[in-house]
Design an enzyme around this catalytic site. Structure first.
Site, mmCIF file in Angstrom:
data_model
loop_
_atom_site.group_PDB
_atom_site.id
_atom_site.type_symbol
_atom_site.label_atom_id
_atom_site.label_comp_id
_atom_site.label_asym_id
_atom_site.label_seq_id
_atom_site.Cartn_x
_atom_site.Cartn_y
_atom_site.Cartn_z
ATOM 1 N N SER A 94 -44.013 -26.793 42.454
ATOM 2 C CA SER A 94 -43.372 -27.547 43.541
ATOM 3 C C SER A 94 -41.966 -27.067 43.886
ATOM 4 O O SER A 94 -41.376 -27.562 44.859
ATOM 5 C CB SER A 94 -43.326 -29.037 43.184
ATOM 6 O OG SER A 94 -44.631 -29.566 43.103
ATOM 7 N N GLU A 132 0.788 -1.226 0.000
ATOM 8 C CA GLU A 132 0.000 0.000 0.000
ATOM 9 C C GLU A 132 0.825 1.285 0.000
ATOM 10 O O GLU A 132 0.343 2.309 -0.479
ATOM 11 C CB GLU A 132 -0.930 0.004 1.233
ATOM 12 C CG GLU A 132 -1.987 -1.078 1.228
ATOM 13 C CD GLU A 132 -3.059 -0.830 0.183
ATOM 14 O OE1 GLU A 132 -3.370 0.342 -0.102
ATOM 15 O OE2 GLU A 132 -3.577 -1.811 -0.375
#
Length: 777
Positions: free
Chosen positions: A476, A200
């Protein structure tokens, strides 16, 4: 007039004309010069003004928080210690979750080798909350009881412990779509930087932010191609554009970009610029999130830390800088491969790679993940983390300030719990219907730390979190609180106390009547207390609760962590007619099964800011909420529930784990609950429908099956309950009516809290066997 005088006259006129023209030219040039230098001065002033403005803007960003940094969330840190019971297979599972690579001979961090009794690994470096630790090569040795030795192969000495780096869970949602995992300049592999520059910006270390050579080179290439195929922007220009400018292709934008690049290059070192670029560059999408920086892109595409990528993988990431969408390796594999190979070729041509290294690299497959994801999604757990962050930090919490959050999430527990739900819900939906939903939470029994959380059957869906928000009748599950209330009065009740299981009708204040029934519609006459809980019998529970008093049971629930405002003080509350969330149930059972010690549930361990300062650290907050002995005895009865009660399906598969558990079923089978307890976790599972319609599932036929599937994946740790002071075993004989009678020498034993030593005295004062025989004779 003579010809001579006429010529002189014409000469004077000509000279006069030339003089006038020259004078006009001088005046015109003077005006141009005057305007020119004024314009130049104005332009210079404008440029200086723009420069000052741009410089101020650049300084503000570069010397403050340059990026919006997400809050990074990590799972729990696993500390390995000899003697902690960790098996070799469990450690393998942990390493797999952390994406360690199994090899013949570890050479790099993130690799391990395994035999039947040893694991050699190179632990990755990591910056823990209390400071950074480098990579470390260790040998771990196991025997029948688990891990028994940790040896540093570099220092040739034994270690007392070793911490594994935590798994990256992901990032918290924030307003900005940008996501990045910030790395310092020295954390980027040099070969990555070399590859980036040769591809780049080859003149990066020579130019001053703008490269005329690169611009000229790009112009030649573009002229030859007849179109724009190469740009002349430096990395510094790209950085300026990415941080400060738009992507508009205008001259004005390019001029500002160049000007800002010059300022950035003047003000900051090349390494500072590189660090910013490497963390800023856009490299793809993960859903709606934009992935910036090589650190996070490495996790997205390869599932590995950047430092562990091969050269060909680094080259692929560098190649994607030109166009992350165009060169997306998951969509355009061949195109991405060609781009990668071009980067590798440039690296070879510039002596970054040798020819053999190049040849080896180009023959490798892309090796990207099947799906682009940074980490496994745990949206329910993230919701809990966000809630706690806001509670603990208040105004200090900002989702884009780069916080590092360390949690108690156990990635193995989380993944296995999700897997169990995925496996079981389709099977159970054949009975319950396709709208069957689920919620589950696993917490550490001792510390209350939340190890796993699943908010629905779609485990990765970031929506309604049923663990936190689905308040449903618990059925329960309330019963252990009733029996705990009784056992807290050892002079009146113990596990062998006989309870009546006979028809019972309760009259209301307005003349109404309620007749509780057992699930099987049967009555047993008499039943010992422990068995009434183990078999989850309704009638004895209601009879006991009414004798104790509804207010007393409600007070016990409050001590266990239940908000008493949630409970309507009516007899049906003794069978769980009130509603709780799975989160509240988990808190209740954590306290109960931890010998009555309440530890507030929490997901956060510590929070650090961007500079490493500790903003929050979890400290132990355990308090004795209910009597230790009573809680221990209740948990013992829950263990009997797995051995011979409603949870016996578990005992057939995991008898050696000595599990405890409690089923819960509500009216018309609308809710199916199960709370399972092993030596590691308390796991609460709920199944039901969001429209509260019947499911045809009980706690045993629904939620318990999910828990059993979870234990198949997550090997349970044996539940061992250290005996508290004052608990002694006594023998009991079974009576024909169903109850128990003290028989000190009987082989059938039960633990009893004999605080006044009444049973002990009875056993000591009983006639000896030969005296009894004498009287019989």
């Amino acid at each position: 007039m003579t010809r001579k005088s006429s010529n002189r006259s014409r000469g004077r006129k000509a000279r006069s004309g030339k003089s006038a023209s020259s004078s006009k030219l001088q005046i015109w040039l003077g005006r141009i010069w005057s305007i020119g230098w004024k314009l130049a001065l104005t332009l210079a002033a404008v440029l200086v003004f723009i420069g000052i403005y741009l410089d101020s803007m650049i300084k503000q960003r570069f010397e403050g928080q340059l990026f919006d940094l997400p809050t990074v969330v990590y799972a729990r840190i696993l500390t390995l210690e000899p003697g902690n019971g960790l098996s070799l297979q469990e450690l393998r599972n942990e390493l797999d979750v952390l994406n360690y690579r199994k090899v013949a001979q570890p050479r790099f961090p993130g690799e391990y080798a395994s035999s039947s009794s040893r694991i050699e690994l190179i632990r990755r470096p990591f910056e823990f909350a209390d400071g950074p630790e480098p990579d470390r090569r260790v040998m771990l040795t196991f025997d029948g009881s688990g891990l028994n030795k940790i040896e540093s192969l570099e220092q040739k000495r034994e270690l007392g412990y070793l911490r594994l780096e935590p798994k990256l869970m992901g990032m918290l949602e924030k307003d900005s779509p940008e996501q990045r995992l910030f790395l310092r300049r020295d954390q980027f592999p040099e070969v990555l930087v070399d590859a980036l520059l040769v591809t780049e910006d080859r003149d990066f270390y020579q130019h001053d932010g703008v490269s005329p050579l690169a611009i000229g080179r790009a112009m030649v290439v573009n002229l030859k191609a007849g179109r724009t195929v190469q740009g002349g922007s430096t990395l510094t220009q790209q950085l300026a554009k990415n941080i400060f400018l738009s992507s508009d292709r205008t001259l004005w934008r390019k001029l500002r970009e160049a000007y800002m690049a010059l300022i950035i290059d003047y003000r900051y070192s090349k390494d500072r610029i590189l660090e910013a670029y490497l963390n800023e560059v856009y490299l793809g999408q993960s859903g709606a999130d934009a992935i910036h920086g090589f650190g996070l892109a490495s996790r997205l595409y390869f599932g590995q830390p950047l430092q562990e990528l091969r050269i060909d993988q680094l080259a692929l990431l560098v190649g994607m800088v030109k166009g992350p969408s165009y060169y997306n390796p998951m969509r355009y594999a061949e195109r991405a491969r060609e781009r990668r190979d071009l980067v590798l070729k440039l690296m070879m041509e510039h002596d970054i790679l040798t020819a053999p290294e190049y040849q080896q690299a180009v023959t490798r497959p892309l090796d990207v993940q099947k799906t682009a994801q940074i980490a496994s999604r745990q949206p329910a757990y993230f919701q809990q983390v966000s809630i706690e962050l806001k509670e603990k930090l208040g105004d200090k919490f900002k989702a884009d300030s780069g916080l590092r959050v360390f949690t108690s999430l156990d990635p193995v527990s989380q993944s296995k719990l999700e897997q169990a739900i995925h496996d079981q819900i389709p099977q159970l939906a054949k009975t319950a219907g396709k709208d069957l939903e689920a919620a589950a939470i696993a917490v550490d029994r001792h510390s209350g730390e939340i190890r796993a959380m699943v908010g629905g059957k779609r485990t990765g869906y970031d929506g309604f979190n049923r663990v936190l928000n689905a308040s449903r009748q618990i059925g329960s599950l309330v019963k252990p609180a009733v029996y705990l209330t009784a056992l807290a009065h050892p002079d009146q009740y113990n596990l062998a106390t006989t309870l009546e299981d006979k028809p019972l009708t309760l009259k209301g204040s307005e003349g109404s009547a309620w007749t509780p029934r057992n699930y099987d519609r049967q009555y047993r006459g008499e039943v010992p207390l422990y068995l009434a809980l183990a078999q989850s019998l309704n009638v004895p529970t209601v009879a006991l609760g009414m004798k104790l008093g509804i207010d007393q049971v409600s007070a016990t629930l409050g001590k266990l962590g239940v908000n008493r405002d949630e409970i309507r003080p009516v007899p049906s509350m003794l069978l769980g007619s009130f509603s709780l969330t799975p989160y509240q149930v988990a808190q209740m059972y954590q306290t109960l099964t931890n010998s009555g010690k309440k530890a507030p549930l929490s997901a956060l361990r510590s929070v650090l800011d961007l500079e490493g300062n500790v903003l929050y650290e979890s400290l132990p907050r355990v308090s004795q909420a209910v009597d230790q002995q009573a809680a221990w005895l209740t948990t013992y009865a829950m263990k009997q529930g797995v051995q011979e009660g409603t949870g016996r399906y578990l005992n057939a598969q995991f008898s050696s784990a000595a599990l405890a558990g409690k089923t819960g079923t509500t009216n018309d089978n609308r809710d199916s609950w199960f709370v399972g307890v092993d030596g590691r976790e308390v796991t609460t599972i709920w199944l039901g429908r969001d429209d509260n319609q019947p499911t045809k599932l009980t706690g045993a036929s629904g939620a318990l099956r999910v828990y059993a599937q979870y234990l198949k994946y997550r090997i349970p740790e044996k539940l061992q309950l250290p005996w508290p002071e004052g608990i002694t075993t006594f023998g009991f004989a079974k009576q024909t009516q169903g109850g128990l009678k003290l028989d000190c020498d009987n082989a059938f034993k039960l633990p009893i809290w004999d605080n006044q030593q009444q049973l002990k005295q009875q056993c000591e004062n009983r006639p000896t066997e030969w005296i009894k025989k004498l009287f019989e004779w």
